[in-house]
Design a protein around this motif. Structure first.
Motif, PDB file in Angstrom:
ATOM      1  N   LEU A 242       0.830  -1.199   0.000  1.00 59.32           N
ATOM      2  CA  LEU A 242       0.000   0.000   0.000  1.00 59.32           C
ATOM      3  C   LEU A 242       0.869   1.255   0.000  1.00 59.32           C
ATOM      4  O   LEU A 242       0.611   2.200  -0.759  1.00 59.32           O
ATOM      5  CB  LEU A 242      -0.927   0.007   1.221  1.00 59.32           C
ATOM      6  CG  LEU A 242      -1.723   1.299   1.455  1.00 59.32           C
ATOM      7  CD1 LEU A 242      -2.611   1.626   0.262  1.00 59.32           C
ATOM      8  CD2 LEU A 242      -2.558   1.178   2.727  1.00 59.32           C
ATOM      9  N   ALA A 243       1.904   1.269   0.827  1.00 60.95           N
ATOM     10  CA  ALA A 243       2.789   2.428   0.884  1.00 60.95           C
ATOM     11  C   ALA A 243       3.463   2.671  -0.468  1.00 60.95           C
ATOM     12  O   ALA A 243       3.569   3.814  -0.929  1.00 60.95           O
ATOM     13  CB  ALA A 243       3.839   2.236   1.984  1.00 60.95           C
ATOM     14  N   LEU A 244       3.904   1.600  -1.109  1.00 66.66           N
ATOM     15  CA  LEU A 244       4.556   1.738  -2.412  1.00 66.66           C
ATOM     16  C   LEU A 244       3.576   2.210  -3.476  1.00 66.66           C
ATOM     17  O   LEU A 244       3.925   3.027  -4.337  1.00 66.66           O
ATOM     18  CB  LEU A 244       5.184   0.406  -2.819  1.00 66.66           C
ATOM     19  CG  LEU A 244       6.416  -0.024  -2.004  1.00 66.66           C
ATOM     20  CD1 LEU A 244       6.774  -1.478  -2.304  1.00 66.66           C
ATOM     21  CD2 LEU A 244       7.600   0.888  -2.303  1.00 66.66           C
ATOM     22  N   LEU A 245       2.343   1.710  -3.422  1.00 66.59           N
ATOM     23  CA  LEU A 245       1.331   2.134  -4.388  1.00 66.59           C
ATOM     24  C   LEU A 245       1.031   3.625  -4.223  1.00 66.59           C
ATOM     25  O   LEU A 245       0.964   4.362  -5.220  1.00 66.59           O
ATOM     26  CB  LEU A 245       0.054   1.317  -4.209  1.00 66.59           C
ATOM     27  CG  LEU A 245      -1.103   1.675  -5.153  1.00 66.59           C
ATOM     28  CD1 LEU A 245      -0.725   1.428  -6.606  1.00 66.59           C
ATOM     29  CD2 LEU A 245      -2.364   0.891  -4.789  1.00 66.59           C
ATOM     30  N   CYS A 246       0.858   4.067  -2.998  1.00 63.98           N
ATOM     31  CA  CYS A 246       0.593   5.485  -2.755  1.00 63.98           C
ATOM     32  C   CYS A 246       1.755   6.354  -3.235  1.00 63.98           C
ATOM     33  O   CYS A 246       1.549   7.429  -3.810  1.00 63.98           O
ATOM     34  CB  CYS A 246       0.319   5.732  -1.271  1.00 63.98           C
ATOM     35  SG  CYS A 246      -1.274   5.084  -0.718  1.00 63.98           S
ATOM     36  N   GLU A 247       2.965   5.870  -3.038  1.00 60.99           N
ATOM     37  CA  GLU A 247       4.143   6.611  -3.502  1.00 60.99           C
ATOM     38  C   GLU A 247       4.127   6.732  -5.028  1.00 60.99           C
ATOM     39  O   GLU A 247       4.361   7.813  -5.579  1.00 60.99           O
ATOM     40  CB  GLU A 247       5.408   5.883  -3.045  1.00 60.99           C
ATOM     41  CG  GLU A 247       6.694   6.578  -3.407  1.00 60.99           C
ATOM     42  CD  GLU A 247       7.909   5.808  -2.897  1.00 60.99           C
ATOM     43  OE1 GLU A 247       8.882   5.660  -3.671  1.00 60.99           O
ATOM     44  OE2 GLU A 247       7.876   5.327  -1.749  1.00 60.99           O
TER      45      GLU A 247
END
Length: 306
Positions: A242-247
């Motif tokens: 999720l963190a990577l997708l948001c980034e």
């Protein structure tokens, strides 16, 4: 008004209006009392009492005006799809499911996630024709954004709820809220095959042809699918992915409400990919790990794959 009897109140959440034999029928009611007061003012201006409210789905921004409006017109009838009906009557269920079933944090008890409760008088069929106050409504099953979301068609005007979003809304939110991306894409394909005189989404402008808007939404979801598959070339936990997708999407989460909404949407995309057998998951060292289907697992890792 679009026709003599069909129109809408434009706003952050569009609210449909149909003039029946004895009064006005609303499609959704908006976010809160402030919105509902504007609707009442509009209905008073055209001398139309509220006859009924048709709920397309049970998100707070679509039924939050019910409590005030039903207080003004207690005889008005409320219609909703079956599963959505439960949440409209018990709106605490929305922050509960967003909080993964746990007791909702105080930060999640706001008007955007927790509307005032509303009675529901009639269950809508998921795909059929209903008669309300002398007017005929075709109910279209359009799940994905919500479990049993429906579209509503009257006099060849389609109130499409949140089955698709206006282009500006897509650009603003970047990761559209949904619970099942696979079902969302099926609903978009279904909507693309229709040929109504006009279309109004829950968020976005009224249009007379839905083809371009629907295609934009399909491409948007497919792009997120592709980004997720790129991320999951390497195995990740849900939180890391999720963190990577948001980034990648240039999203900056700054509060609990945003986090739970983006997390649910993210999970909805994973569910879609998993249904299409494009991602797999396993458990190792008490972690739920996801990766793109067909990629290798690191040596020594142990877990049951699905």
């Amino acid at each position: 008004m679009i026709t003599d009897r069909v129109g809408f109140f434009p706003g952050h959440v569009n609210i449909g209006i149909v003039i029946g034999k004895t009064g006005a029928i609303l499609i959704d009611s908006g976010l809160d009392t402030q919105t509902a007061k504007k609707i009442k003012k509009g209905l008073d201006a055209i001398a139309q009492p509220l006859c009924a409210i048709i709920q397309t789905h049970a998100h707070a921004d679509h039924f939050g005006g019910n409590a005030y409006l039903l207080g003004c017109w207690p005889e008005a009838q409320v219609y909703a799809p079956p599963l959505e009906e439960a949440i409209i009557r018990y709106p605490i269920l929305e922050p509960i499911y967003l909080n993964m079933g746990a007791e909702p944090l105080a930060d999640l008890r706001n008007k955007f996630l927790l509307a005032q409760a509303s009675r529901v008088d009639h269950l809508l069929p998921l795909e059929d024709v209903v008669q309300i106050d002398g007017m005929e409504f075709s109910i279209l099953s359009l799940p994905g954004h919500s479990w049993q979301q429906v579209g509503v068609v009257c006099e060849n005007i389609c109130f499409a709820a949140d089955s698709y979003l206006g282009e500006e809304v897509l650009e603003k939110h970047k990761l559209p809220f949904l619970v099942d991306a696979h079902e969302t894409l099926l609903s978009l394909t279904k909507l693309r095959e229709t040929n109504y005189s006009g279309y109004l989404p829950g968020h976005g402008p009224y249009i007379t042809s839905v083809i371009n808007s629907v295609q934009k939404n399909i491409e948007w979801h497919q792009r997120i699918y592709s980004v997720l598959e790129e991320i999951l070339e390497e195995e990740h936990t849900l939180e890391n992915a999720l963190a990577l997708l948001c980034e990648r999407l240039h999203i900056c989460i700054e509060n609990a409400s945003s986090f739970v909404l983006f997390r649910t949407a993210f999970m909805g995309y994973l569910v879609g990919l998993q249904k299409e057998e494009r991602v797999v998951f396993r458990f190792a060292q008490n972690r739920w790990l996801w990766r793109k289907a067909g990629t290798d697992v690191q040596d020594g890792a142990v877990g049951d794959e699905r």
